[in-house]
Design a protein around this motif. Structure first.
Motif, PDB file in Angstrom:
ATOM      1  N   PRO A 276       0.850  -1.207   0.000  1.00 27.07           N
ATOM      2  CA  PRO A 276       0.000   0.000   0.000  1.00 27.07           C
ATOM      3  C   PRO A 276       0.884   1.256   0.000  1.00 27.07           C
ATOM      4  O   PRO A 276       1.903   1.316   0.695  1.00 27.07           O
ATOM      5  N   LEU A 277       0.475   2.233  -0.813  1.00 32.39           N
ATOM      6  CA  LEU A 277       1.302   3.437  -0.947  1.00 32.39           C
ATOM      7  C   LEU A 277       1.470   4.170   0.374  1.00 32.39           C
ATOM      8  O   LEU A 277       2.488   4.826   0.608  1.00 32.39           O
ATOM      9  N   LYS A 278       0.460   4.078   1.251  1.00 32.41           N
ATOM     10  CA  LYS A 278       0.581   4.777   2.533  1.00 32.41           C
ATOM     11  C   LYS A 278       1.705   4.212   3.377  1.00 32.41           C
ATOM     12  O   LYS A 278       2.279   4.915   4.202  1.00 32.41           O
ATOM     13  N   THR A 279       1.977   2.918   3.195  1.00 33.39           N
ATOM     14  CA  THR A 279       3.041   2.303   4.005  1.00 33.39           C
ATOM     15  C   THR A 279       4.425   2.584   3.444  1.00 33.39           C
ATOM     16  O   THR A 279       5.420   2.322   4.103  1.00 33.39           O
ATOM     17  N   VAL A 280       4.455   3.100   2.186  1.00 36.08           N
ATOM     18  CA  VAL A 280       5.767   3.392   1.596  1.00 36.08           C
ATOM     19  C   VAL A 280       6.418   4.581   2.307  1.00 36.08           C
ATOM     20  O   VAL A 280       7.627   4.659   2.484  1.00 36.08           O
ATOM     21  N   ARG A 281       5.598   5.584   2.712  1.00 33.98           N
ATOM     22  CA  ARG A 281       6.046   6.764   3.449  1.00 33.98           C
ATOM     23  C   ARG A 281       7.159   7.522   2.676  1.00 33.98           C
ATOM     24  O   ARG A 281       8.153   7.941   3.236  1.00 33.98           O
ATOM     25  N   GLY A 282       6.953   7.664   1.388  1.00 31.89           N
ATOM     26  CA  GLY A 282       7.912   8.392   0.544  1.00 31.89           C
ATOM     27  C   GLY A 282       7.612   8.117  -0.917  1.00 31.89           C
ATOM     28  O   GLY A 282       6.603   7.496  -1.261  1.00 31.89           O
ATOM     29  N   HIS A 283       8.505   8.624  -1.755  1.00 33.02           N
ATOM     30  CA  HIS A 283       8.365   8.380  -3.189  1.00 33.02           C
ATOM     31  C   HIS A 283       8.792   6.955  -3.502  1.00 33.02           C
ATOM     32  O   HIS A 283       9.930   6.566  -3.234  1.00 33.02           O
ATOM     33  N   LEU A 284       7.879   6.181  -4.070  1.00 29.56           N
ATOM     34  CA  LEU A 284       8.188   4.801  -4.416  1.00 29.56           C
ATOM     35  C   LEU A 284       9.221   4.799  -5.544  1.00 29.56           C
ATOM     36  O   LEU A 284       8.954   5.291  -6.643  1.00 29.56           O
ATOM     37  N   GLN A 285      10.395   4.223  -5.275  1.00 32.24           N
ATOM     38  CA  GLN A 285      11.430   4.144  -6.306  1.00 32.24           C
ATOM     39  C   GLN A 285      11.477   2.794  -6.994  1.00 32.24           C
ATOM     40  O   GLN A 285      11.945   2.685  -8.117  1.00 32.24           O
TER      41      GLN A 285
END
Length: 1271
Positions: A849-858
């Motif tokens: 989930p994007l919320k768990t990435v806590r940053g720009h997904l690289q």
């Protein structure tokens, strides 16, 4: 361009011919002849009254003539005048003026008579006049007061002199007064002003008369001119009139042209034929009129017409009757025109058509004297005999006068006389003497005997045969001493005896004989003719363009006749070369060093011989960067623009293509110049846009093809007014450096962009998609602001606005930024692996989930590593490899896997902060693959009908070996292959004896291993059965072995055959159809290192010998090691290894000390005694400079290598079976490499062990072994 001049060319031949024709009429001076005048003074003889008067009169004759003079028609008795003498043997008079005589007393008309027994010749009437240079008559000169714009004529009126003086105008400083279309001097010496201007006011207009004959200059009194301008005239009038008077001079008014000279509408002009015709028109008017000339009813003669004095004078040289007619001059300005017609009549003094020529006759012959002249009006012809009018001269029955002709018949010796012809009209006269000489003489040839004539091929040859005789001899020419008479069109026979060959060829060379005969005798003469090859310039100088300070060379290569000595001269612009050491004249070239602008011009190479001359020219153009522009000027200054103009500098022979305008901001960046704009090279003004609050200076740079000029001098400074900023700072960004902050950055404006003092920035931000107000702060002198206490990785709206003391910039645009990132919180789930083949697998995972990435997904990182090989069941060092998949991907490919192996992997998500937690390890296995080629194949023990094959198992079995496949076939003497035989061998075998083979036969073997998947790469080898148990003498290369690393491989082989063979290695990618790549082996070594290989690639290799046609080894196949994903462990850096090496070194040092002590005591080891008793002849102690201790060398372990024993007896290099060998780490090859790339594994100091010991490897020496061998 090339010009050629041959001495015997047509013009030269014509001149020579005329001279010879004249000389043929000359009577030799040893024969009687009447007088001939050879030199006399001019008809109109103006003398210098300060010097002696010399009146020339020279004559020849036999007997020598006597001289007498007449003055003003009466006999001049020189004996009665002490001031007059006659030169000895001459008729020339010298009147002594310098000793008391006066020239004026001797003015008059003089005539000289030269007389002998055969006649009398007379000179022209010589008019003697002394030159005169009288003084100017005194006159009172009133000042000339002229209104601006009016015309003016300043009269010179020089005194009448003899000859007339040359007039010019100067000032008191003896400087010539400048002349132009407006102000010019007329033919009569007057100074004409078409219109006067205020600058014409001066008091020293001086006319000078120069009398060249007496070298004197006379000066007229200065003339004063004052020009009243309209403004000054109005001021004068206003000062003398009351306020109630109406006053005011009219302004300068323009006027149409009026002719100042000649006056009227028409005039006439008479000029004599052959003189220079000068016609003049000078006009008044404002603006200054322009003069144009035409000839009514005809054209002005093209090559004889010139315009002088700013086209006010028409000059026609060498006029003839055809130049008579009406000539019109037209004066024109913007208000109208005026014209004048000059009617020109060309008259002519008498001129010869046929002048009488001397006549030589023999007694009884006939002849004529002809005297024909023309003129306008037609001249009268009269005859004299011996200076007396023929009408009153003594009669001669042999002559008859018929107008312009005297006819002689049956002459006798008494008929000899000198006759004068006089042709006269109102414009002058002609007088010619011609004698009749009656002689009887046999032929004479006056040309020197055996005279040599040299001419150039294809040019005329003129062979002289000057003769005399009376009667006139006949002339005949022969070629050679006994040749036939010359006739035909290829020869021209001239009356003076000259033989002309119009186009002489090489075969025209030889001896020519001239024969002259008359009734009184015959004579002959021989001359020689040589025809030479022409001089040619076969390589001419060429047009050159050179940059300033460069070097240039002109070639001038010539070809010439070998008997002629050429001289080469170089000219510049038809003059001598500058006397400068930069000019180097070589044998066939001219070189100019360090070229300057002055070297620009035309260079000519002239080649001269004694017979011809050729030349060729070329132009040198010196180019350089332009000179800098100058005279910069600013006009039209506005708040945001200004106009800049300049004057271009010299373009230096390369057109200016464009101008670069630069500016300096003296307020913010003094001394720093910035690019403003560029304009084409034809433009010298430009409108420049300006910014507020800048102290501008401008400079201009000119550009041509050579480069850029130096900058011009700066223009004057221009300070623009302050204003609000026009722009906001660029590159605004918002990126957090910590999870709880937002760092706002921007690019600061320059002082140039500030538009005014007090530059600051208003920084504003608010959280995106949240109903918040903007938060703002004003900062100065910074380009960064940090907002603290922000949530982790949330978007913000950001803007930065510039302001100064005068106000704000326009509203800035908004950008989106984010607060700081933190590490991802979760790992990817549902990791699945799909094995595609033995070396490739595909891995799948679910996105986080994007919320768990806590940053720009690289992206995602896949970590994978090999656990163990399934075929060997031995664990290996864990080397993790990492593959990164950018973006929000959910799968990836894992290449380069090893077949039949067990792997593990996990997946992690990556953002700007770093990696998240790893997913659980996933285990997967790769299936079997085909094996690599057997590690070696060697063929031993050849007999008459059998061969023994031994091999090693594949380095990479890539599965469970099922069998080996052996194929072989015979090869005949023509390298043709026989039938192929195939044998399957169990996997546990390592050798085979092939029996029932043909004796003395070459066989080729193909060997490979198999797994359940299929066959691997094959290795090839060739061998020969023996004949009569005798070792074959043919050369061969066998047992090619390879040891491969990631990017290089060591190739070694065995060679049997002649010495001094140079080897080469050929290799290529296995299975590829590309051509083999070839590497030459240095010397006759039996090893080579292939470099630059691709990791993880199968290669084929073979070895050949240079010079042995078709002789090369069988192919071998090897595979380079896989590329390592991370740095490998270096054993040399491990602590245990370093400690071990230190302990070994200490022990060796102690042992060396003990040996040294024992040796100094003279003792020997028991081993040494044994060695002395049982000396091995193969043991050769090494010299001290070899770095070994020969006395204590170990005979068993340190025998020198013999020639031919470079490898162990079994010709193999085997690897250890351990899975943890260095090969698995990318460095475990079969041996080690020296710095020069040699394979030292085959050159260790160890003795070869017997096969019974069970170790067939040729190990690389460890450091311990190396030290043991040393002691």
């Amino acid at each position: 361009m090339m010009k050629k001049k041959i001495i015997s060319a047509s013009k030269a031949s014509l001149v020579l011919l005329l001279c010879q024709m004249l000389s043929a009429l000359d009577v030799p001076l040893d024969l009687s002849q009447p007088p001939t005048i050879t030199q006399q003074s001019p008809k109109d003889y103006i003398v210098d009254p300060r010097e002696n008067i010399v009146i020339q009169c020279e004559a020849k004759g036999k007997p020598p003539p006597s001289f007498s003079w007449t003055r003003n028609g009466t006999h001049f008795d020189i004996d009665k005048d002490a001031q007059v003498t006659m030169k000895p043997n001459s008729g020339t008079l010298v009147i002594n003026i310098m000793n008391g005589g006066k020239a004026e007393a001797y003015e008059g008309v003089y005539q000289c008579t030269a007389r002998n027994e055969r006649g009398a010749a007379i000179s022209n009437n010589i008019v003697i006049r002394p030159s005169r240079s009288p003084l100017w008559t005194k006159e009172k000169l009133e000042p000339n007061q002229v209104r601006e714009g009016d015309s003016l004529v300043l009269h010179c009126r020089p005194p009448v002199g003899l000859p007339p003086p040359i007039i010019f105008w100067m000032d008191n400083a003896f400087q010539r007064l400048p002349q132009s279309e407006r102000v010019s001097q007329g033919l009569n010496g007057d100074l004409y002003f078409s219109n006067v201007q205020p600058e014409d006011t001066r008091e020293d207009y001086i006319c000078y008369a120069r009398f060249n004959h007496t070298q004197t200059i006379q000066q007229k009194q200065p003339i004063s001119v004052k020009v009243f301008s309209m403004d000054s005239l109005n001021d004068t009038i206003a000062a003398n009139l009351s306020d109630t008077d109406i006053y005011g001079a009219k302004p300068v008014t323009e006027r149409q042209p009026v002719l100042l000279t000649p006056t009227g509408s028409t005039s006439t002009k008479v000029e004599l034929r052959g003189n220079v015709l000068l016609l003049e028109c000078i006009a008044a008017g404002l603006p200054t009129p322009v003069i144009r000339w035409i000839k009514e009813g005809g054209e002005l003669p093209a090559n004889r017409t010139f315009f002088e004095n700013f086209k006010k004078t028409l000059k026609i040289v060498d006029v003839s009757e055809a130049d008579s007619g009406n000539y019109k001059c037209i004066a024109r300005n913007t208000l109208g025109s005026a014209h004048h017609v000059i009617s020109v009549t060309v008259k002519a003094a008498p001129y010869w058509i046929t002048a009488p020529r001397n006549l030589v006759l023999s007694p009884g012959e006939d002849g004529t004297l002809i005297c024909r002249a023309n003129g306008n009006p037609k001249p009268d012809i009269s005859w004299l005999a011996n200076g007396v009018p023929i009408a009153i001269a003594p009669e001669d029955p042999s002559r008859k006068v018929d107008g312009d002709t005297i006819i002689f018949s049956q002459v006798q010796e008494r008929s000899s006389a000198v006759y004068q012809c006089n042709a006269s009209n109102e414009y002058g006269y002609l007088l010619a003497n011609a004698f009749v000489n009656v002689l009887a003489e046999p032929p004479r040839i006056l040309t020197a005997a055996n005279k040599l004539y040299q001419v150039i091929a294809d040019s005329p040859a003129l062979l002289d045969c000057a003769y005399f005789g009376s009667p006139k001899p006949e002339i005949e020419w022969f070629k050679g001493v006994k040749g036939s008479i010359l006739r035909g069109n290829e020869y021209v026979f001239h009356d003076n005896g000259t033989l002309e060959i119009p186009v002489a060829q090489k075969d025209s060379s030889g001896t020519y004989t001239c024969v002259a005969r008359n009734e009184l005798g015959k004579i002959q003469n021989e001359v020689q003719l040589e025809v030479k090859d022409p001089t040619m310039i076969i390589k001419q100088p060429e047009y050159k363009v050179i940059q300033r300070y460069g070097q240039v060379s002109f070639e001038c290569i010539i070809k010439h006749d070998s008997t002629l000595l050429p001289t080469v001269i170089w000219l510049k612009d038809n003059g001598e070369l500058p006397g400068d050491e930069r000019f180097l004249v070589g044998k066939d070239n001219l070189t100019i060093m360090n070229v300057t602008d002055k070297d620009d011009g035309t260079y000519t190479c002239i080649v001269n011989t004694t017979l011809d001359s050729v030349s060729a020219s070329a132009v040198l153009t010196v180019v350089a960067r332009p000179n800098p522009p100058f005279d910069l000027e600013l006009t039209g200054q506005l708040e945001r623009s200004v106009e800049l103009s300049w004057v271009p500098g010299d373009e230096n022979n390369s057109p200016i293509t464009n101008f670069v305008i630069e500016y300096e901001d003296g307020l913010h960046e003094p001394g720093v110049w910035h690019h403003q704009t560029e304009v084409p090279g034809t433009q010298t003004t430009v409108q420049l846009k300006l910014s507020p609050y800048v102290n501008y200076s401008f400079r201009v740079i000119a550009v041509n093809e050579i480069g850029r000029s130096q900058p011009s001098e700066p223009s004057e400074q221009y300070l623009t007014k302050s204003a609000n900023p026009d722009e906001n700072p660029p590159n605004v960004q918002g990126i957090g450096s910590e999870p709880d902050n937002l760092v706002i950055t921007w690019e600061s404006l320059t002082g140039f962009q500030s538009n005014g003092p007090g530059l600051q920035y208003k920084v504003s931000w608010r959280q995106k998609d949240v109903d918040d107000e903007w938060t703002s702060v004003i900062v100065a002198n910074v380009s960064k602001y940090i907002v603290s206490g922000t949530p982790t990785f949330v978007p913000y709206e950001i803007k930065v606005q510039a302001l100064n003391d005068l106000g704000y910039a326009p509203e800035p645009s908004e950008v989106i930024g984010h607060s700081g990132e933190d590490l991802p919180m979760v790992a990817p789930g549902n990791v699945q692996v799909h094995v595609i083949n033995s070396t490739l697998a595909k891995v799948h995972w679910d996105t986080v989930p994007l919320k768990t990435v806590r940053g720009h997904l690289q992206g995602y990182k896949v970590y994978y590593w090999k656990v163990q090989s399934l075929s060997r069941r031995s664990k290996r060092h864990v080397e993790k490899k990492i593959l990164t998949f950018r973006g929000n991907k959910t799968f990836g490919m894992l290449p380069g896997l090893e077949p039949y192996s067990s792997y593990k992997l996990n997946v992690r998500v990556v953002n700007g902060k770093g990696e998240g937690p790893a997913s659980p390890d996933k285990v997967f296995k790769t299936p079997e693959g085909v094996p690599s080629s057997p590690s070696f194949l060697k063929i031993t023990n050849p007999t008459l009908d059998s061969l023994t094959l031994e091999w090693g198992s594949p380095t990479h079995p890539n599965g469970v070996l099922t069998s080996y496949i052996l194929k072989f076939q015979p090869i005949n003497n023509t390298h043709e292959l026989g039938p192929l035989v195939e044998i399957r061998i169990p996997a546990n075998e390592s050798s085979l004896i092939l029996k029932n083979l043909n004796y003395s036969t070459r066989y080729k073997f193909y060997f490979n291993a198999q797994t359940s998947v299929g066959s691997g790469s094959q290795i090839t080898e060739e061998a020969v059965t023996i004949m009569d148990e005798v070792q074959p003498l043919y050369p061969r290369i066998r047992n090619v072995t390879t040891a491969a690393a990631e990017t290089y491989a060591n190739i070694s082989w065995e060679y049997e055959g002649p010495d001094h063979v140079n080897f080469y290695v050929e290799y290529g990618v296995a299975g590829s159809k590309e051509d083999w790549k070839k590497e030459i082996v240095n010397g006759s070594r039996s090893f080579f290192v292939l470099k630059g290989l691709t990791p993880g690639t199968a290669y084929k290799v073979r070895v050949g010998a240079e010079g042995l046609s078709g002789f090369r080894s069988s192919e071998d196949v090897f595979e380079t090691g896989p590329a390592m994903a991370s740095r490998q462990v270096d054993i040399a850096t491990q602590g245990w290894f370093i400690g071990l090496m230190c302990a070994v070194a200490l022990l060796i040092l102690i042992l060396l000390i003990v040996c040294f002590i024992r040796r100094n005591k003279g003792g020997k080891y028991p081993v040494k005694e044994k060695e002395d008793a049982h000396a091995d002849p193969e043991i050769q102690p090494m010299k001290e400079d070899d770095g070994t201790f020969g006395e204590y060398s170990d005979a068993e372990d340190h025998k020198p290598l013999k020639k031919g024993s470079r490898t162990p007896s079994d010709r193999t290099v085997k690897k250890e079976d351990s899975d943890d060998s260095l090969v698995d780490y990318g460095e475990g090859v079969n041996g080690q490499f020296n710095e020069d790339g040699s394979f030292i594994g085959q050159y260790s100091g160890k003795k070869e062990k017997e096969p019974a010991e069970g170790n067939e490897s040729s190990e690389a020496p460890s450091p311990v072994n190396a030290m043991n061998s040393f002691v």
